[in-house]
Design a protein around this motif. Sequence first.
Motif, PDB file in Angstrom:
ATOM      1  N   GLU A   2       1.288  -1.131   0.202  1.00  0.00           N
ATOM      2  CA  GLU A   2       0.428   0.165   0.133  1.00  0.00           C
ATOM      3  C   GLU A   2       0.771   1.005  -0.306  1.00  0.00           C
ATOM      4  N   PHE A   3       0.563   2.272  -0.599  1.00  0.00           N
ATOM      5  CA  PHE A   3       1.115   3.414  -0.418  1.00  0.00           C
ATOM      6  C   PHE A   3       0.272   4.354  -0.340  1.00  0.00           C
ATOM      7  N   GLU A   4       0.395   5.231   0.887  1.00  0.00           N
ATOM      8  CA  GLU A   4      -0.198   6.531   1.370  1.00  0.00           C
ATOM      9  C   GLU A   4       0.026   7.714   0.704  1.00  0.00           C
ATOM     10  N   LEU A   5      -1.303   8.502   0.214  1.00  0.00           N
ATOM     11  CA  LEU A   5      -0.749   9.317  -1.353  1.00  0.00           C
ATOM     12  C   LEU A   5      -0.771  10.662  -0.127  1.00  0.00           C
ATOM     13  N   ARG A   6      -0.642  11.517  -0.146  1.00  0.00           N
ATOM     14  CA  ARG A   6      -0.511  12.637   0.450  1.00  0.00           C
ATOM     15  C   ARG A   6      -0.787  14.229  -0.136  1.00  0.00           C
ATOM     16  N   SER A   7      -1.036  14.054  -1.620  1.00  0.00           N
ATOM     17  CA  SER A   7      -1.532  14.846  -2.501  1.00  0.00           C
ATOM     18  C   SER A   7      -2.529  14.843  -2.830  1.00  0.00           C
ATOM     19  N   GLU A   8      -2.865  15.260  -4.025  1.00  0.00           N
ATOM     20  CA  GLU A   8      -4.436  14.696  -5.379  1.00  0.00           C
ATOM     21  C   GLU A   8      -3.851  13.499  -5.563  1.00  0.00           C
ATOM     22  N   TYR A   9      -2.656  12.979  -6.263  1.00  0.00           N
ATOM     23  CA  TYR A   9      -2.467  13.119  -7.338  1.00  0.00           C
ATOM     24  C   TYR A   9      -0.406  12.308  -7.303  1.00  0.00           C
ATOM     25  N   ARG A  48       3.205   9.767 -17.190  1.00  0.00           N
ATOM     26  CA  ARG A  48       3.219  10.987 -15.915  1.00  0.00           C
ATOM     27  C   ARG A  48       1.808  11.114 -15.573  1.00  0.00           C
ATOM     28  N   ALA A  49       1.818  10.029 -15.570  1.00  0.00           N
ATOM     29  CA  ALA A  49      -0.568   9.297 -15.396  1.00  0.00           C
ATOM     30  C   ALA A  49      -0.540   9.282 -14.308  1.00  0.00           C
ATOM     31  N   LYS A  50      -1.445  10.387 -14.144  1.00  0.00           N
ATOM     32  CA  LYS A  50      -1.854  10.935 -12.688  1.00  0.00           C
ATOM     33  C   LYS A  50      -3.074   9.769 -11.755  1.00  0.00           C
ATOM     34  N   ILE A  51      -1.910   9.063 -10.695  1.00  0.00           N
ATOM     35  CA  ILE A  51      -2.480   7.982  -9.603  1.00  0.00           C
ATOM     36  C   ILE A  51      -3.172   8.743  -8.598  1.00  0.00           C
ATOM     37  N   ARG A  52      -4.364   8.314  -8.598  1.00  0.00           N
ATOM     38  CA  ARG A  52      -4.640   8.502  -7.474  1.00  0.00           C
ATOM     39  C   ARG A  52      -5.699   8.067  -6.099  1.00  0.00           C
ATOM     40  N   SER A  53      -5.810   8.181  -5.132  1.00  0.00           N
ATOM     41  CA  SER A  53      -6.921   7.288  -3.940  1.00  0.00           C
ATOM     42  C   SER A  53      -7.601   6.866  -5.071  1.00  0.00           C
ATOM     43  N   GLY A  54      -7.924   4.910  -4.075  1.00  0.00           N
ATOM     44  CA  GLY A  54      -8.413   3.892  -5.411  1.00  0.00           C
ATOM     45  C   GLY A  54      -7.459   3.632  -5.770  1.00  0.00           C
ATOM     46  N   GLN A  55      -6.470   4.057  -6.527  1.00  0.00           N
ATOM     47  CA  GLN A  55      -6.411   2.707  -7.531  1.00  0.00           C
ATOM     48  C   GLN A  55      -5.130   1.974  -7.499  1.00  0.00           C
ATOM     49  N   VAL A  56      -5.578   0.804  -8.295  1.00  0.00           N
ATOM     50  CA  VAL A  56      -4.256   0.320  -7.968  1.00  0.00           C
ATOM     51  C   VAL A  56      -2.945   0.020  -9.366  1.00  0.00           C
ATOM     52  N   VAL A  57      -1.887  -0.095  -9.248  1.00  0.00           N
ATOM     53  CA  VAL A  57      -0.771   0.532 -10.000  1.00  0.00           C
ATOM     54  C   VAL A  57      -0.548  -1.648  -9.815  1.00  0.00           C
ATOM     55  N   SER A  58      -0.184  -2.253 -10.894  1.00  0.00           N
ATOM     56  CA  SER A  58       0.414  -3.744 -11.233  1.00  0.00           C
ATOM     57  C   SER A  58       1.118  -4.444 -12.166  1.00  0.00           C
TER      58      SER A  58
END
Length: 67
Positions: A2-9, A48-58
């Motif tokens: 898990e990665f905790e996002l600290r900004s919008e993306y 540089r795709a904007k990855i936001r909270s709730g997304q899964v990168v695999s």
Amino acid sequence: MEFELRSEYIPLCDLLKYCGITETGGMAKHLIAEGLVLVDGEVELRKRAKIRSGQVVSGEGFSIRVE
């Protein structure tokens, strides 16, 4: 993992580097360009795709849930 996002993306290449999937941003960009990274199950070719909270990168051998 898990990665905790600290900004919008977070840009996709930065996420891969910060999570230790690649050692450098250049290696992350190469992995993405080769079509080896999925975002929510779809191949993502934008470095540089904007990855936001709730997304899964695999990809092969890793999965990152962004919180």
